[in-house]
Design an enzyme around this catalytic site. Structure first.
Site, PDB file in Angstrom:
ATOM      1  N   SER A   1       0.821  -1.208   0.000  1.00  0.00           N
ATOM      2  CA  SER A   1       0.000   0.000   0.000  1.00  0.00           C
ATOM      3  C   SER A   1       0.853   1.255   0.000  1.00  0.00           C
ATOM      4  O   SER A   1       0.347   2.335  -0.272  1.00  0.00           O
ATOM      5  CB  SER A   1      -0.855   0.068   1.265  1.00  0.00           C
TER       6      SER A   1
ATOM      7  N   ASN B   1      -3.071   6.058  -1.502  1.00  0.00           N
ATOM      8  CA  ASN B   1      -3.023   6.230  -0.041  1.00  0.00           C
ATOM      9  C   ASN B   1      -2.477   7.587   0.392  1.00  0.00           C
ATOM     10  O   ASN B   1      -2.761   8.046   1.490  1.00  0.00           O
ATOM     11  CB  ASN B   1      -2.231   5.093   0.597  1.00  0.00           C
TER      12      ASN B   1
ATOM     13  N   GLU C   1      -3.576   0.288  -9.093  1.00  0.00           N
ATOM     14  CA  GLU C   1      -2.539   1.318  -9.126  1.00  0.00           C
ATOM     15  C   GLU C   1      -1.225   0.593  -9.470  1.00  0.00           C
ATOM     16  O   GLU C   1      -0.782  -0.275  -8.712  1.00  0.00           O
ATOM     17  CB  GLU C   1      -2.463   1.985  -7.741  1.00  0.00           C
TER      18      GLU C   1
ATOM     19  N   HIS D   1      -1.095  -2.627  -7.141  1.00  0.00           N
ATOM     20  CA  HIS D   1      -1.851  -2.323  -5.924  1.00  0.00           C
ATOM     21  C   HIS D   1      -3.348  -2.404  -6.193  1.00  0.00           C
ATOM     22  O   HIS D   1      -3.918  -1.523  -6.840  1.00  0.00           O
ATOM     23  CB  HIS D   1      -1.437  -0.923  -5.447  1.00  0.00           C
TER      24      HIS D   1
HETATM   25  N1  3HC Z   1     -17.090 -10.026  -3.222  1.00  0.00           N
HETATM   26  C1  3HC Z   1     -17.954  -9.958  -4.246  1.00  0.00           C
HETATM   27  N2  3HC Z   1     -18.870  -8.997  -4.397  1.00  0.00           N
HETATM   28  C2  3HC Z   1     -18.930  -8.065  -3.431  1.00  0.00           C
HETATM   29  C3  3HC Z   1     -18.063  -8.047  -2.325  1.00  0.00           C
HETATM   30  C4  3HC Z   1     -17.112  -9.094  -2.242  1.00  0.00           C
HETATM   31  N3  3HC Z   1     -16.228  -9.175  -1.223  1.00  0.00           N
HETATM   32  N4  3HC Z   1     -18.351  -6.982  -1.565  1.00  0.00           N
HETATM   33  C5  3HC Z   1     -19.363  -6.330  -2.167  1.00  0.00           C
HETATM   34  N5  3HC Z   1     -19.708  -6.980  -3.295  1.00  0.00           N
HETATM   35  C6  3HC Z   1     -20.714  -6.571  -4.286  1.00  0.00           C
HETATM   36  C7  3HC Z   1     -22.133  -6.763  -3.831  1.00  0.00           C
HETATM   37  O1  3HC Z   1     -22.604  -8.068  -4.095  1.00  0.00           O
HETATM   38  C8  3HC Z   1     -22.867  -5.727  -4.659  1.00  0.00           C
HETATM   39  O2  3HC Z   1     -23.082  -6.190  -5.992  1.00  0.00           O
HETATM   40  P1  3HC Z   1     -24.192  -5.513  -6.982  1.00  0.00           P
HETATM   41  O3  3HC Z   1     -23.730  -4.108  -7.281  1.00  0.00           O
HETATM   42  O4  3HC Z   1     -24.176  -6.383  -8.177  1.00  0.00           O
HETATM   43  O5  3HC Z   1     -25.469  -5.531  -6.212  1.00  0.00           O
HETATM   44  C9  3HC Z   1     -21.876  -4.589  -4.720  1.00  0.00           C
HETATM   45  O6  3HC Z   1     -20.581  -5.160  -4.480  1.00  0.00           O
HETATM   46  C10 3HC Z   1     -22.160  -3.529  -3.679  1.00  0.00           C
HETATM   47  O7  3HC Z   1     -22.189  -4.163  -2.394  1.00  0.00           O
HETATM   48  P2  3HC Z   1     -23.340  -4.009  -1.289  1.00  0.00           P
HETATM   49  O8  3HC Z   1     -24.645  -3.680  -1.968  1.00  0.00           O
HETATM   50  O9  3HC Z   1     -23.303  -5.168  -0.367  1.00  0.00           O
HETATM   51  O10 3HC Z   1     -22.856  -2.822  -0.392  1.00  0.00           O
HETATM   52  P3  3HC Z   1     -22.396  -1.384  -0.806  1.00  0.00           P
HETATM   53  O11 3HC Z   1     -23.227  -0.840  -1.907  1.00  0.00           O
HETATM   54  O12 3HC Z   1     -22.280  -0.648   0.468  1.00  0.00           O
HETATM   55  O13 3HC Z   1     -20.920  -1.621  -1.395  1.00  0.00           O
HETATM   56  C11 3HC Z   1     -18.615  -1.579  -1.103  1.00  0.00           C
HETATM   57  C12 3HC Z   1     -19.912  -2.208  -0.654  1.00  0.00           C
HETATM   58  C13 3HC Z   1     -18.332  -1.915  -2.563  1.00  0.00           C
HETATM   59  C14 3HC Z   1     -17.516  -2.156  -0.235  1.00  0.00           C
HETATM   60  C15 3HC Z   1     -18.756  -0.016  -0.931  1.00  0.00           C
HETATM   61  O14 3HC Z   1     -19.183   0.285   0.354  1.00  0.00           O
HETATM   62  C16 3HC Z   1     -17.488   0.720  -1.235  1.00  0.00           C
HETATM   63  O15 3HC Z   1     -17.145   0.977  -2.381  1.00  0.00           O
HETATM   64  N6  3HC Z   1     -16.758   1.123  -0.156  1.00  0.00           N
HETATM   65  C17 3HC Z   1     -15.508   1.840  -0.284  1.00  0.00           C
HETATM   66  C18 3HC Z   1     -14.416   0.864  -0.617  1.00  0.00           C
HETATM   67  C19 3HC Z   1     -13.104   1.544  -0.776  1.00  0.00           C
HETATM   68  O16 3HC Z   1     -12.939   2.742  -0.665  1.00  0.00           O
HETATM   69  N7  3HC Z   1     -12.083   0.722  -1.048  1.00  0.00           N
HETATM   70  C20 3HC Z   1     -10.726   1.195  -1.150  1.00  0.00           C
HETATM   71  C21 3HC Z   1     -10.074   1.040   0.180  1.00  0.00           C
HETATM   72  S1  3HC Z   1      -8.417   1.602   0.142  1.00  0.00           S
HETATM   73  C22 3HC Z   1      -7.537   0.286  -0.354  1.00  0.00           C
HETATM   74  O17 3HC Z   1      -8.012  -0.799  -0.563  1.00  0.00           O
HETATM   75  C23 3HC Z   1      -6.068   0.533  -0.509  1.00  0.00           C
HETATM   76  C24 3HC Z   1      -5.300  -0.093   0.595  1.00  0.00           C
HETATM   77  O18 3HC Z   1      -3.942   0.023   0.266  1.00  0.00           O
HETATM   78  C25 3HC Z   1      -5.528   0.499   1.950  1.00  0.00           C
END
Ligand code: 3HC
Length: 289
Positions: free
Chosen positions: A117, A188, A150, A138
């Site tokens: 990250s 990040n 990334e 990433h």
């Molecule tokens: N596997 C498969 N599908 C998944 C899943 C998983 N683990 N998690 C969610 N989904 C799917 C759901 O089935 C749903 O599908 P659909 O659009 O076909 O209905 C879709 O994703 C949306 O999920 P939910 O309806 O359950 O819930 P949300 O609408 O709240 O979405 C989320 C969940 C996609 C996690 C959303 O809240 C989100 O985008 N959150 C922000 C995530 C983010 O910012 N990630 C980056 C983090 S930083 C990082 O990773 C970098 C690191 O270095 C720190």
């Protein structure tokens, strides 16, 4: 392609999943069979979710699961790799050790990618005799859902290695973005100061957990509030990334919030430990108000 993935945690399992669904053979490597079994169970659960949405069939789920073999021995799991992606814990000493070992195991032609990250790709590359083939790949959490990869070029990363990783990311249905190797890269460097500021805002009593998260969700159309997202990423990971940026740039700007430091010291790591800003055993109720 034969892809070896080091680490069967949240990120490693997600990476293994998207490659397996894309028709690649995946060697998933971790130090314990228990971690590998947990990783496989998470992959199956995620794929079942995707089957339910009718985006893949039950047959495609089973085919993807068959594409994944598990290994507790890195030698056996990486000896035939055409690409290795490391997704171990965000700890520089661990990563340097893994890359030095990988360099003597994986075929000389294989690029070695890291899902780090924030840790320097150039530094990781220097632990190998193939720095031109070391690159950052990433992925974002949750890997099966988030479109971005990334792609981070270290100081010595070659055009050929970069092209391969860019093409492969597109083939997986992702959107790769090429960036340079400075602490936190782009994702990040911009995200973590926001999460840290949300924690300072809470610590200074400007608002409670629910208030801060609601402001950012409804006011800025973020899918998750910053405190909820920090819990989701893991508070230890957030702290590690902020420290890398603080040391790398020497700027006070990246000083981790004392509340974050205290929570990590107390073992409150967010969703993965069951408790962070929210209590996951009690259905996501906020704890610190
Ligand atoms: N596997 C498969 N599908 C998944 C899943 C998983 N683990 N998690 C969610 N989904 C799917 C759901 O089935 C749903 O599908 P659909 O659009 O076909 O209905 C879709 O994703 C949306 O999920 P939910 O309806 O359950 O819930 P949300 O609408 O709240 O979405 C989320 C969940 C996609 C996690 C959303 O809240 C989100 O985008 N959150 C922000 C995530 C983010 O910012 N990630 C980056 C983090 S930083 C990082 O990773 C970098 C690191 O270095 C720190």
């Amino acid at each position: 392609m034969n892809i070896s993935v080091i680490g069967a945690g949240q990120m490693g399992a997600g990476i293994a999943q998207v490659f397996a669904v894309g028709g690649h053979t995946v060697s998933l490597i971790d130090i314990s069979q228990e971690s590998l079994d947990r990783g496989l169970a998470a992959i199956r659960k995620s794929l079942e979710r995707i089957v339910k949405k009718e985006k893949i069939t039950a047959e495609q789920l089973e085919a993807a699961m068959k594409n994944i073999q598990t290994y507790t021995d890195m030698g056996a799991g990486a000896q035939d790799a055409e690409l290795v992606i490391e997704a171990a814990t965000e700890n520089v000493d661990l990563k340097l050790k893994i890359f030095a070992q990988l360099d003597s195991i994986a075929p000389a032609s294989a690029p070695l990618a890291t899902n780090t990250s924030s840790i320097s790709i150039t530094r990781i590359a220097a632990a190998t005799k193939r720095p031109d083939k070391v690159i950052g790949m990433h992925f974002m959490n949750p890997v099966p859902v988030m479109k971005l990869v990334e792609v981070i070029r270290g100081y010595a990363t070659s055009d050929a290695t970069t092209q391969l990783v860019m093409d492969l990311s597109r083939e997986l249905g992702k959107v790769p973005v090429e960036v340079n190797d400075y602490p936190g890269f782009v994702a990040n460097r911009i995200l973590m100061p926001m999460l840290n500021e949300a924690m300072y805002t809470l610590w200074e009593g400007v608002g409670g957990v629910a208030e801060i998260d609601t402001v950012m969700k409804l006011g800025m159309a973020h899918p998750m509030g910053p405190l909820q997202l920090a819990d989701y990423i893991g508070l230890d990971t957030c702290l590690a990334i902020l420290n890398v940026m603080k040391e790398g740039f020497g700027r006070q700007h990246y000083q981790p919030c004392p509340l974050l430091v205290n929570m990590v010291t107390a073992g409150k790591l967010g969703r993965k430990s069951g408790e962070g800003f929210y209590d996951y055993s009690a259905g996501g109720k906020e704890l610190i108000v």
